[in-house]
Enzyme design. Sequence first.
Site, short mmCIF file in Angstrom:
data_model
loop_
_atom_site.label_atom_id
_atom_site.label_comp_id
_atom_site.label_asym_id
_atom_site.label_seq_id
_atom_site.Cartn_x
_atom_site.Cartn_y
_atom_site.Cartn_z
N CYS A 158 5.43 -2.38 -1.23
CA CYS A 158 6.86 -2.33 -0.91
C CYS A 158 7.34 -3.73 -0.55
O CYS A 158 6.74 -4.72 -0.95
CB CYS A 158 7.10 -1.36 0.24
SG CYS A 158 6.40 0.30 -0.02
N LEU A 189 8.76 1.63 -1.79
CA LEU A 189 8.42 2.16 -3.11
C LEU A 189 7.44 3.30 -2.86
O LEU A 189 6.33 3.09 -2.39
CB LEU A 189 7.78 1.09 -3.98
CG LEU A 189 7.39 1.51 -5.40
CD1 LEU A 189 8.62 1.85 -6.22
CD2 LEU A 189 6.58 0.40 -6.09
N ILE A 232 4.71 5.62 -3.32
CA ILE A 232 3.52 5.77 -4.16
C ILE A 232 2.56 6.79 -3.57
O ILE A 232 2.13 7.72 -4.23
CB ILE A 232 2.80 4.42 -4.33
CG1 ILE A 232 3.73 3.38 -4.95
CG2 ILE A 232 1.55 4.59 -5.20
CD1 ILE A 232 4.17 3.66 -6.36
N GLU A 284 -1.83 -0.93 -0.48
CA GLU A 284 -2.55 0.20 -1.03
C GLU A 284 -3.95 0.13 -0.43
O GLU A 284 -4.74 -0.75 -0.77
CB GLU A 284 -2.62 0.16 -2.56
CG GLU A 284 -1.29 0.37 -3.27
CD GLU A 284 -0.63 1.71 -2.97
OE1 GLU A 284 -1.32 2.63 -2.51
OE2 GLU A 284 0.58 1.81 -3.19
N ASP A 343 -1.54 6.02 3.22
CA ASP A 343 -2.61 5.07 3.52
C ASP A 343 -2.18 4.05 4.57
O ASP A 343 -3.00 3.54 5.33
CB ASP A 343 -3.04 4.36 2.24
CG ASP A 343 -1.87 3.65 1.55
OD1 ASP A 343 -0.87 4.32 1.26
OD2 ASP A 343 -1.96 2.43 1.30
#
Length: 423
Positions: free
Chosen positions: A2, A53, A55, A82, A106
């Site tokens: 992000c 964003l 995910i 991530e 995460d």
Amino acid sequence: MCGILAALGLTGDPEKNRRLILRCSKLQRHRGPDANSIYQSKDGKNFLAFERLQIIDPSDSGRQPFTIETPEGDITWQLNSEIYNHEDVQQQYLPGVSMVRDSKSDSAKPGHLYEKYGDDDKIWNALDGTFACVIYDERTQQFCAARDPIGICPMYWGKDANGATWFASEMKVLQHQCVSFEIFPPGHCYRSRTGKLERYFKPDWLMSDQIPSQPADLPAIKQSFINAVVKRLMSDAPLGVLLSGGLDSSLVASVAVRHLKEAKNAFDRTHPLHTFSIGIQGAPDLLAAREVAHQLGTTHHEFHFTVEEGIDALYDLVYHLESYEQIRAAVPMYLLSRKIKALGFKVVMSGEGADEIFGGYLYFHKAPSPAEFHRETIRKVERLHVWDVARANKAPFAFGIEPRVPFLDKAFLQTSMSIDPQD
């Protein structure tokens, strides 16, 4: 991944500062077009703003910044990240700990690690993945910030005229706010309580005076690379592979196709993998990519652009790259990312890093000795965050596409950079 922004130790009117932070954060909204939110400390001096964003855990429980409320004050954090081993981190380091908002994200784990272990290097070394993180501790009015080992996630930092410390995913956010700013170095952590920037990532292969002597174990290298690709199939959003037709991206696509069904947390394991390529009509790379896709049985998307379209994109591309370097390689990636976004994808894997690790550039053939060959691979890998990795991150993120680079996996680097360069 992000876009993150933090301003810590601001002076002046809190409401005006809040409006300023929101305006600045909007400059990197292309990195996180799905949602945005902001944290303001009770004294109005510290702000964390996030452009999301979605995910992993796209629900509202994955919204950042995260905050743990304690009687002594809040612990607030945000990550552009991530973290591929986040489930293992919770089991190993946080057994029985309930995540804030019951989040499956995460990015929820580091704040709980900080609460339990303090601002110890253990936090950052426990994470297997990519990240740029800022944690603010209202209990002590201190903060810390860290960036992943190779610098896959961009982060910059600087000081404003009144001494406040700023962090952001892109330089354009800091340009008019800080009197000086620079790249936050990969593999490092800054702690305000000590005022020191210190390296936490200290693998033996980084020591250029230690030339490895371990023979090449091809099965071990293969398995390590498979692991690197499979863990990067983790996604709650559509994922594909950038396929140039060259060896590196073809290997990524091949492993992804063969092991998609064993990736327990992949978005879609029942349909063929999607691959993407772009080039000028008739380019040999397109023909090679088409052949690889045919052999692998992927759903392949081929796009074309003209020289004029490439030139037309230059001004916007320089704005997003924040550099005049890497333009030639970035033009097709930038144009392709827009096409990928229009198809509804949010995540792509690519082959960056292989040439630096294995000496794939032609000039490596002129290395005067195996030792110098190895030292040059270290130099190239250490500087990737300034060149290829920066381009591979910012060009796709111009359209909210997250890139992933399996060759720069932490474990795979340990395996491949430990090989005797003579081999």
